[in-house]
Design a protein around this motif. Structure first.
Motif, PDB file in Angstrom:
ATOM      1  N   TYR A  21      24.862   6.867  50.918  1.00  0.00           N
ATOM      2  CA  TYR A  21      25.773   7.898  50.527  1.00  0.00           C
ATOM      3  C   TYR A  21      26.920   7.403  49.441  1.00  0.00           C
ATOM      4  O   TYR A  21      27.332   8.043  48.551  1.00  0.00           O
ATOM      5  CB  TYR A  21      26.540   8.552  51.818  1.00  0.00           C
ATOM      6  CG  TYR A  21      25.746   9.374  52.804  1.00  0.00           C
ATOM      7  CD1 TYR A  21      25.391  10.493  52.544  1.00  0.00           C
ATOM      8  CD2 TYR A  21      24.996   8.807  53.890  1.00  0.00           C
ATOM      9  CE1 TYR A  21      24.378  11.336  53.262  1.00  0.00           C
ATOM     10  CE2 TYR A  21      24.209   9.435  54.577  1.00  0.00           C
ATOM     11  CZ  TYR A  21      23.815  10.535  54.304  1.00  0.00           C
ATOM     12  OH  TYR A  21      23.153  11.605  54.918  1.00  0.00           O
ATOM     13  N   ALA A  22      27.194   6.013  49.611  1.00  0.00           N
ATOM     14  CA  ALA A  22      27.966   5.555  48.612  1.00  0.00           C
ATOM     15  C   ALA A  22      27.328   5.598  47.139  1.00  0.00           C
ATOM     16  O   ALA A  22      28.105   6.078  46.323  1.00  0.00           O
ATOM     17  CB  ALA A  22      28.333   4.310  49.053  1.00  0.00           C
ATOM     18  N   ARG A  23      26.210   5.347  47.259  1.00  0.00           N
ATOM     19  CA  ARG A  23      25.313   5.430  45.774  1.00  0.00           C
ATOM     20  C   ARG A  23      25.513   7.013  45.231  1.00  0.00           C
ATOM     21  O   ARG A  23      25.722   7.136  44.118  1.00  0.00           O
ATOM     22  CB  ARG A  23      24.021   4.933  45.957  1.00  0.00           C
ATOM     23  CG  ARG A  23      23.796   3.564  45.980  1.00  0.00           C
ATOM     24  CD  ARG A  23      23.079   3.055  44.684  1.00  0.00           C
ATOM     25  NE  ARG A  23      23.024   1.423  44.666  1.00  0.00           N
ATOM     26  CZ  ARG A  23      21.783   1.006  44.432  1.00  0.00           C
ATOM     27  NH1 ARG A  23      20.788   1.551  44.405  1.00  0.00           N
ATOM     28  NH2 ARG A  23      21.731  -0.149  44.472  1.00  0.00           N
ATOM     29  N   LEU A  24      24.812   7.532  46.076  1.00  0.00           N
ATOM     30  CA  LEU A  24      24.792   9.167  45.730  1.00  0.00           C
ATOM     31  C   LEU A  24      26.200   9.667  45.317  1.00  0.00           C
ATOM     32  O   LEU A  24      26.256  10.207  44.112  1.00  0.00           O
ATOM     33  CB  LEU A  24      24.292   9.828  47.080  1.00  0.00           C
ATOM     34  CG  LEU A  24      23.988  11.353  46.744  1.00  0.00           C
ATOM     35  CD1 LEU A  24      23.014  11.506  45.962  1.00  0.00           C
ATOM     36  CD2 LEU A  24      23.879  11.976  48.263  1.00  0.00           C
ATOM     37  N   THR A  25      27.144   9.415  46.265  1.00  0.00           N
ATOM     38  CA  THR A  25      28.552   9.847  45.590  1.00  0.00           C
ATOM     39  C   THR A  25      29.027   9.401  44.522  1.00  0.00           C
ATOM     40  O   THR A  25      29.808  10.146  43.635  1.00  0.00           O
ATOM     41  CB  THR A  25      29.479  10.082  46.924  1.00  0.00           C
ATOM     42  OG1 THR A  25      29.504   8.705  47.360  1.00  0.00           O
ATOM     43  CG2 THR A  25      29.071  10.856  47.964  1.00  0.00           C
ATOM     44  N   ARG A  26      28.684   8.066  44.336  1.00  0.00           N
ATOM     45  CA  ARG A  26      29.426   7.138  43.150  1.00  0.00           C
ATOM     46  C   ARG A  26      28.675   8.001  41.882  1.00  0.00           C
ATOM     47  O   ARG A  26      29.424   8.145  40.910  1.00  0.00           O
ATOM     48  CB  ARG A  26      28.884   5.958  43.244  1.00  0.00           C
ATOM     49  CG  ARG A  26      29.606   5.161  42.030  1.00  0.00           C
ATOM     50  CD  ARG A  26      29.131   3.658  42.118  1.00  0.00           C
ATOM     51  NE  ARG A  26      29.456   3.166  40.905  1.00  0.00           N
ATOM     52  CZ  ARG A  26      28.445   2.702  40.000  1.00  0.00           C
ATOM     53  NH1 ARG A  26      27.324   3.320  39.847  1.00  0.00           N
ATOM     54  NH2 ARG A  26      29.038   2.232  38.921  1.00  0.00           N
TER      55      ARG A  26
END
Lengths: 361, 325
Positions: free
Chosen positions: B197-202
């Motif tokens: 999720y961190a990758r996606l939202t970033r």
């Protein structure tokens, strides 16, 4: 020329990532109670002084008398010099698990995983390209919906269940696939000798390829027969991912202007699909390899457990099961899985750069 | 202030309109609708069981061990065939140790769904916070966070989950803390799941960050934290929802797989209400007449994961304008 520098740069970036992976695993393992780590090396049947001696030995081999940062640095230094630590035989006696140097163990177990991975990748590509082209050329048709359900079930299928079901389904017809379960590994060289009659050299450490190199086709057939079920079970998830991606690429490519142009100037539909659409759709599908390869390696753990294959996944599992925790075994397995995965990703990126002239590094 | 203006604005709430549009498109997509209906049935039955035990009679409360169904004397016995004469408990027969399969499956389903919802939910919350803030603030924090997520992506997550689960189980055992094995799995999966999720939202934050409304908001005096919370996070939510709907199935599978593997330090036994451990316990009957006791829970699990994947896939098609048909 530019590509060479790109590869070197990528390799340099990999080093901190892998070190970070090791550090993370190390911090995790450092949380383990020290007394427990020591205790698992002690044979409680021995008299007390001998037990104390064993405890002292365990402390020095694990480096527990040092501070954690020192331990880590010494471990990394040893790694670079090719000493990946040891997997210790449990003093309570678990003969079925590997014990010995970690690196030698990985080298012994890895070829089996590599072999089923190679066959799974080949099988998936052979199925996915024609199927993906077909369903991608007819978006939203019935066959497209069937293909969608098929590939989504690939995501949703528990690998172990597929493996078990294949056993049930194949048992009545080819019982030898199952009763002869347990792919012969190179620890059981006598098995190979009994069939081929001679001492065998093992250049690739993969039985199918080795026996082919020796011209022994019957052994190759037997070895391949043992791989059929694992490969089928392993490739479904990979195939599903590939199929979805090729289909999306086909739909995407067929909306491009040059496809419309080709159709407008009267190129036959078959040729449009083959030359204009599929060629451009397959190119980005190379990138999906890196993504699904992780799932393939994870699936190998389950498949090897179900089918009794002595592969890397089994090795990784044996570092935590069998009653005690192999400190160096866990670190080594993590690092090796990490190396395999990042190298696979690097190869995919390089292949993509080689095949797509638009990409320049 | 014109009195009517506020009312007008409420009528044309753009977010509400968006949700309505999405729902309309989703209903048109037959496969996604089927997936939604089937998975809602599963969730309904799983929850019904716990809230109103009087209807199904599996409860009361959350079933923490399957010994509830075996009675005081546990006898390991081979599975028996389905019967319709002994009440709905025995519609699917019994599995090992005379456990009636149907209620045991419902109990296991509740645990599976609830635990994976917790994993995906907390993973998403952590991931959104880390991803949006690091993406928005950039510089060294961003670099650090991305290197950490790189580490998580450089290893198959199943391997990492196995190691993490073992170590956590051992650490808790050493401190004499008794934690149910399913909770240990949940905790380790949360640690593994947030980087996705961190990758996606970033990546979304980076594209949102350079847009005019952020600039306008900064010009009118918003702080950076306010910008992230008020303007960036709402824009990130819809892809995150798609990811959540696709991940729930994945996490349930991971739960089942971890319960299936022989992890000796995790005190999972055949009485843990978890579909994977139920399948693994009846694996020995697989090649005999009792094969259904392993196949039925697995198919039960499979139908749920397929339908939730169909739903997530349809949702992605609808929410992603590039794929919208």
């Amino acid at each position: 020329m530019e590509l060479k520098y790109y590869i070197i740069r990528r390799l340099l970036v990999l080093i901190p990532t892998l070190l970070g992976l090791l550090l993370l695993t190390f911090i995790l393992l450092d949380a383990l109670p020290k007394s427990f780590l020591i205790e698992q090396f002690v044979n409680h049947k021995l008299p007390i002084p001998a037990q104390n001696l064993e405890k002292q030995q365990a402390i020095t081999t694990l480096g527990l008398n040092l501070s954690p940062p020192e331990q880590f640095l010494i471990y990394v230094n040893n790694l670079i010099h090719g000493n990946w630590g040891f997997m210790y035989p449990n003093s309570e006696g678990y003969g079925s698990y590997y014990s010995g140097p970690v690196l030698a163990g990985i080298m012994e177990y890895f070829p089996v995983t590599l072999e089923i991975a190679i066959f799974a990748v080949i099988f998936s590509i052979v199925i996915a390209i024609p199927l993906g082209t077909y369903i991608g050329s007819k978006p939203n048709s019935v066959s497209d919906q069937v293909g969608r359900v098929f590939s989504l079930s690939g995501y949703a299928m528990p690998t172990f269940f597929l493996a078990l079901v294949l056993q049930i389904a194949i048992n009545p017809y080819f019982p030898s696939f199952i009763s002869g379960q347990g792919y012969p590994s190179y620890t059981h060289l006598s098995w190979i000798k009994s069939i081929s009659g001679t001492e065998v050299s093992t250049p690739t450490h993969m039985l199918v390829f080795d026996s082919l190199l020796h011209g022994d086709f019957s052994l190759a057939a037997v070895a391949f027969g043992h791989l059929v079920l694992p490969v089928l079970a392993l490739s479904y998830g990979f195939l599903a991912g590939l199929l979805r991606f090729i289909r999306a690429g086909m739909v995407d490519a067929s909306n491009q202007e040059y496809v419309k142009t080709a159709r407008a100037k009267g190129v036959p539909e078959k040729q449009v699909l083959r030359k204009h659409v599929r060629k451009n759709a397959l190119l980005p599908s190379i990138t999906v390899f890196g993504l699904v390869f992780s799932g393939l390696l994870g699936g190998a753990v389950v498949i090897e457990e179900v089918y009794d294959l002595n592969g890397l996944g089994r090795f990784g599992l044996s570092t935590v099961s069998g009653g005690y925790i192999q400190f160096f075994g866990i670190l080594g397995t993590t690092l090796f899985f990490g190396i395999v995965l990042v190298m696979a990703n690097l190869i995919v990126d390089v292949l993509y750069a080689l095949m797509d002239p638009r990409i320049r590094y | 202030m014109i009195p009517g203006a506020n009312k007008e604005e409420k009528k044309r709430n753009p977010r509400l309109e968006d949700i309505k549009d999405t729902a309309k498109l989703l209903v048109k997509n037959k496969l996604a609708l089927t997936g939604l209906i089937i998975s809602s049935f599963y969730i309904f039955f799983a929850i019904l069981d716990v809230i109103y035990p009087q209807y199904l009679g599996v409860g009361p409360g959350v079933v923490t061990t399957l010994t509830r169904f075996t009675g005081p004397n546990i006898v390991l016995a081979p599975p028996t065939d389905p019967t319709f004469s002994k009440g709905w408990y025995y519609f699917l027969g019994t599995t090992y140790a005379n456990i009636p399969l149907l209620p045991a499956m419902l109990a296991a389903l509740y645990n599976d769904i609830w635990d994976s919802a917790i994993v995906v939910g907390s993973g998403a919350v952590i991931g959104i916070l880390v991803g949006t803030f690091s993406g928005y603030f950039g510089k060294i924090v961003d670099e650090l966070v991305m290197r950490i997520t790189d580490i998580f992506f450089s290893i198959p997550y199943l391997i990492f989950a196995i190691i993490m689960v073992t170590v956590l189980a051992r650490v808790f055992a050493a401190d004499n803390i008794t934690i149910p094995p399913l909770t240990i799995i949940s905790v380790s999966l949360i640690v593994i799941w947030w980087p996705t999720y961190a990758r996606l939202t970033r990546s979304i934050t980076l594209s949102v960050k350079s847009q005019k409304f952020i600039e306008a908001s900064t010009a009118s005096g918003s702080s950076r934290v306010r910008n992230v919370v008020v303007h960036v996070i709402p824009n990130v939510l819809s892809p995150v929802f798609v990811q959540i709907s696709l991940d729930i199935g994945n996490v349930i599978l991971l739960f089942a797989t971890l319960a299936f593997l022989p992890l000796t330090f995790l005190n999972l036994n055949e009485f843990t209400p978890e579909l994977g451990s139920m399948i693994s316990s009846s694996e020995t009957y697989m090649l005999g007449p009792g094969w259904f006791s392993a196949v039925i829970p697995a198919v039960f699990l499979l139908i749920f994961t397929i339908s939730i994947n169909l739903f997530g896939d349809g949702l992605r098609d609808v929410l992603d304008p590039k794929l919208r048909r």
